[in-house]
Design a protein around this motif. Sequence first.
Motif, short mmCIF file in Angstrom:
data_model
loop_
_atom_site.label_atom_id
_atom_site.label_comp_id
_atom_site.label_asym_id
_atom_site.label_seq_id
_atom_site.Cartn_x
_atom_site.Cartn_y
_atom_site.Cartn_z
N MET A 164 0.71 -1.18 -0.70
CA MET A 164 0.13 0.45 0.21
C MET A 164 0.39 0.89 -0.24
N VAL A 165 1.85 1.86 0.79
CA VAL A 165 2.57 2.11 1.00
C VAL A 165 3.32 2.54 -1.04
N LEU A 166 3.62 1.79 -1.09
CA LEU A 166 4.11 1.62 -2.78
C LEU A 166 3.34 2.25 -3.47
N TYR A 167 1.93 1.73 -3.88
CA TYR A 167 0.80 2.11 -4.26
C TYR A 167 0.90 3.51 -4.54
N ASN B 269 -9.44 1.61 -3.12
CA ASN B 269 -8.22 0.59 -2.70
C ASN B 269 -8.25 1.11 -1.58
N THR B 270 -8.19 2.08 -0.78
CA THR B 270 -7.31 3.02 0.67
C THR B 270 -8.93 2.04 1.71
N LEU B 271 -10.24 2.39 1.11
CA LEU B 271 -10.70 2.28 1.48
C LEU B 271 -11.28 0.42 1.47
N ALA B 272 -11.40 0.07 1.07
CA ALA B 272 -11.16 -1.87 1.00
C ALA B 272 -10.35 -1.74 1.46
N PHE B 273 -8.99 -2.16 1.89
CA PHE B 273 -7.83 -2.01 2.20
C PHE B 273 -8.43 -1.90 3.98
N GLY B 274 -8.95 -1.29 4.34
CA GLY B 274 -8.98 -1.00 5.76
C GLY B 274 -10.23 -0.98 6.19
N ASN B 275 -11.48 -1.73 5.05
CA ASN B 275 -12.87 -2.25 5.67
C ASN B 275 -12.38 -4.20 5.73
N SER B 276 -11.06 -4.69 4.54
CA SER B 276 -10.32 -5.51 4.77
C SER B 276 -9.75 -5.81 6.31
#
Length: 502
Positions: free
Chosen positions: A1-4, A33-40
């Motif tokens: 996520m940092v690279l993204y 994608n940030t929201l999806a990552f956090g929700n996961s």
Amino acid sequence: MVLYHYVVHIVVRNRSQFKPSFVVLIVLGCIMNTLAFGNSFITARVPRNTAENDTFSDFFKSHDIINDIENFSWIQISHTLHYSFAYSQYFYHSFFCLNRFIGIVFPKNCEKIWKKSFWPVVIIIFFVPILIVHRILFGRSFYRIGENGDFFWIDSTYSRANIYTIMVPVTSFCTIFNISVNIICYLKMRRKERAFHARLLNEILNGKYLVTTRIFHSLDTFVYRVSDLNSSEQLAMKMVRVNIFEDVGFYNEMEFFRNSKNINGIPRLVDQFYYMDQFACMVMTISGRHLGHHLLRLRGRAFDEENTLRIGWRLFHILCDMHEKGYVHGKVNSRNVLVEIGWSGEIELTLIDFSHTVEIKDSPNIVSEPCPTVWHSSISVMTGNPYTIYDDFVSMVFLLMDTQDINPMGNDPQLFPSLKQAFHENPMEFFDEEETEWIGVLYKEFENQRTTGFDRAKIETIFSNALTLQSSESTVGSQAESYVNPRSHITYYKNNGSEWIY
């Protein structure tokens, strides 16, 4: 996520170099994608990594099907978003492919279309998926524990089968759509590329360079033969596609040419300019075919040992001159050595491709191909040691072995490290003929000089005493030994207008 997020930052920071619609899609994708990552973390990452007695286990147990009796909870929202983001990502990728398709097929109207479509795109990506999975929201979501008690997972009273019944056809359609438009884009780009190159031929660039033939091309690099209309000199022009990510190889080559002039066996930089603001171009003095082409024509046969000696002598001195200027080449192989007939009728060698060339003080940071896949790299470089002048010389030795069809490393890149190590430990084992022993001696001496220091005279002595000739002394009637002069002309013959080294 940092690279993204770093990539997104680069795109946004340089947004003036991109089409606005592309930047908008990148930002929308980042938000999604940030929201999806956090929700996961709520729906998958934390519960999947929590066992029955771990830190968060009490929380998940309190929200199982028995204890979680609330009619509506935030877990249902998170569970709904979990499936919603799956649709969102498929829709997003479809829009991304569609953006590329419109930009390639309808470039003039692309931005007008996307400017009008912004809000419909946002609604389809973020809100339509919620309408598709809304039934999860009105069911009951809860956590279950795995059979062995080693993890938790989220479930719903709304049948999972119903979720996938809807999801499979939608995602399949998106996948087929993406593949289709990408294939069309690829074919369109191929046609545009062929048209571009066809248009470029016979065109005059920078007011004086007539493009005659294409020599080489890769994804972003093209090399053409050009004729200087002012001097009638035949030159080579290298074109590199300009983008926001600096082409390190092109930069290395330009720096080397600027700082290293008048080296025999090195091309001369003639000019530098930009073409259509899309390509950085440099014009240089290059002619002839690469040595690998001559080897290929022999179909497995080796060069004459004397010619291998002469080639080695010339390459050694070209590399010495480079090193004295403070540079290492970084990629010495048969494809980067050009062979041509000079004005005197003698074969001349030219070393090319300085995309890996750096100053000797910077050589630990040399741009390199992945080491296990490089046949010509030394075992020292493969094991992670800094690149030095000796690695240039070892690559030269491997090139000489290639001209004699000596290949102890084989052709499987996965085996290069182990086979090179075996060769390094006992190189003379692979030179069973007296005429090629000197190549093994060269290898051992270069490796030895890594610790003792460079001794040019000692290397020249090995070359000078490499091959012997037997000549009769008429006055005495005995046989006297003499050595092949490595400075002598490389022998060749003409066939159908081209030179053949034998």
